[in-house]
Write an enzyme that holds these catalytic residues in place. Structure first.
Site, PDB file in Angstrom:
ATOM      1  N   SER A 142      -1.507   8.316   7.739  1.00  0.00           N
ATOM      2  CA  SER A 142      -2.534   7.469   6.957  1.00  0.00           C
ATOM      3  C   SER A 142      -3.485   7.053   8.130  1.00  0.00           C
ATOM      4  O   SER A 142      -3.834   7.896   8.723  1.00  0.00           O
ATOM      5  CB  SER A 142      -1.972   6.405   5.874  1.00  0.00           C
ATOM      6  OG  SER A 142      -2.905   5.926   4.979  1.00  0.00           O
ATOM      7  N   ASP A 182      -2.805  12.907  -3.877  1.00  0.00           N
ATOM      8  CA  ASP A 182      -3.288  11.735  -2.903  1.00  0.00           C
ATOM      9  C   ASP A 182      -4.876  11.788  -2.875  1.00  0.00           C
ATOM     10  O   ASP A 182      -5.514  12.901  -2.685  1.00  0.00           O
ATOM     11  CB  ASP A 182      -2.887  12.210  -1.512  1.00  0.00           C
ATOM     12  CG  ASP A 182      -2.858  11.139  -0.331  1.00  0.00           C
ATOM     13  OD1 ASP A 182      -3.882  10.274  -0.637  1.00  0.00           O
ATOM     14  OD2 ASP A 182      -2.533  11.162   0.765  1.00  0.00           O
ATOM     15  N   HIS A 204       0.697  10.016  -1.401  1.00  0.00           N
ATOM     16  CA  HIS A 204       0.360   9.094  -0.283  1.00  0.00           C
ATOM     17  C   HIS A 204       1.691   8.143   0.106  1.00  0.00           C
ATOM     18  O   HIS A 204       2.133   7.428  -0.556  1.00  0.00           O
ATOM     19  CB  HIS A 204      -0.952   8.476  -0.424  1.00  0.00           C
ATOM     20  CG  HIS A 204      -1.698   8.015   0.908  1.00  0.00           C
ATOM     21  ND1 HIS A 204      -2.353   8.648   1.520  1.00  0.00           N
ATOM     22  CD2 HIS A 204      -1.427   6.630   1.628  1.00  0.00           C
ATOM     23  CE1 HIS A 204      -2.775   7.993   2.770  1.00  0.00           C
ATOM     24  NE2 HIS A 204      -2.365   6.995   2.709  1.00  0.00           N
TER      25      HIS A 204
END
Length: 260
Positions: A106, A201, A231
């Site tokens: 991320s 995502d 995610h």
């Protein structure tokens, strides 16, 4: 496993996971996700242990400073300092200084990508591999996946926009390549990359666009989309079998690109 405070910069803690085997080891320096606002060494303890065991690499996780108290570029500077420290202290941990890579999930993948850019630009520590797990690569948040998967898939698009706002603050340029690596003018000369995206995502398009640009710039790049995933699935090893597949894929690529 060792917790260490990096000298020269107050507050940077790292956690070092040393695998079984005989040194010298390759090394992955991992930057955790959390919007550069949340997350830390403990949130990523389980996958880091697993990655070290499977890859045979020393894994070093970095507890960089976070927004809003420490906006951009504080996290980038801490990530840079941590990689330089690992390179300088390689012998102390049985690490081969020429076999160091970076990884992140991320916003941590954003930092990993940026550190590769900065290392190239400033002739920093040589890096042999980058593993970018569902990376945030563009602060503009304008890709179609931000609309398609805006709500109902774990992280929400508005949450990501809020994190970006806290991270960049009121004065930082969202198009700066060390904030939005997708907007860098030149991606050539970077280390081989594994770019992982999740089907459901908001940031999927930005990760896949970054992989395409890396490949177009001549960087050996593997794009791996995990169908059915959301995610942050890297942190779901106790729930999702695909998390184990992801850790194994990172380990395999690290063994290839960080081989002696």
């Amino acid at each position: 496993m060792h917790d260490i405070t990096v000298p020269g910069r107050a507050g940077i803690r790292v956690r070092v996971y040393v695998p079984h085997g005989e040194p010298p080891f390759a090394c992955l320096v991992h930057f955790h996700g959390g919007g550069c606002v949340t997350g830390g060494l403990d949130t990523h303890d389980r996958p880091s242990r697993d990655l070290a065991a499977r890859s045979g690499c020393v894994v070093v996780t970095v507890d960089y400073r976070k927004a809003p108290e420490h906006p951009f570029p504080a996290a980038v500077d801490d990530a840079w300092s941590a990689v330089a420290w690992v390179h300088g202290q390689a012998d102390s941990f049985g690490i081969a200084a020429d076999r160091i890579g970076v990884s992140g999930d991320s916003t941590g993948a954003n930092l990993a990508a940026v550190i590769c850019l900065r290392s190239r630009d400033e002739q920093g520590p040589p890096l042999g591999f980058q593993a970018l797990l569902y990376p945030l690569t563009d602060a503009r948040c304008e890709a179609p996946s931000y609309r398609t998967y805006a709500v109902g898939y774990g992280i929400q698009a508005d949450d990501l926009r809020r994190y970006w706002g806290l991270y960049l603050g009121a004065t930082s340029d969202p198009d700066h390549p060390y904030a939005s690596p997708l907007r860098a003018a030149d991606l050539s000369g970077l280390p081989p990359a594994l770019v992982v995206t999740a089907e459901y995502d908001p940031v999927r398009n930005d990760g896949e666009r970054y992989a395409a640009r890396l490949a177009a710039a001549g960087v050996p790049t593997t794009l791996s989309r995990y169908e059915g995933m959301i995610h942050a699935f890297y942190l779901m090893g106790g729930v999702l079998s695909r998390t184990s597949d992801l850790v194994e894929e990172i380990a395999q690529k690290a063994r290839i690109h960080l081989a002696p």
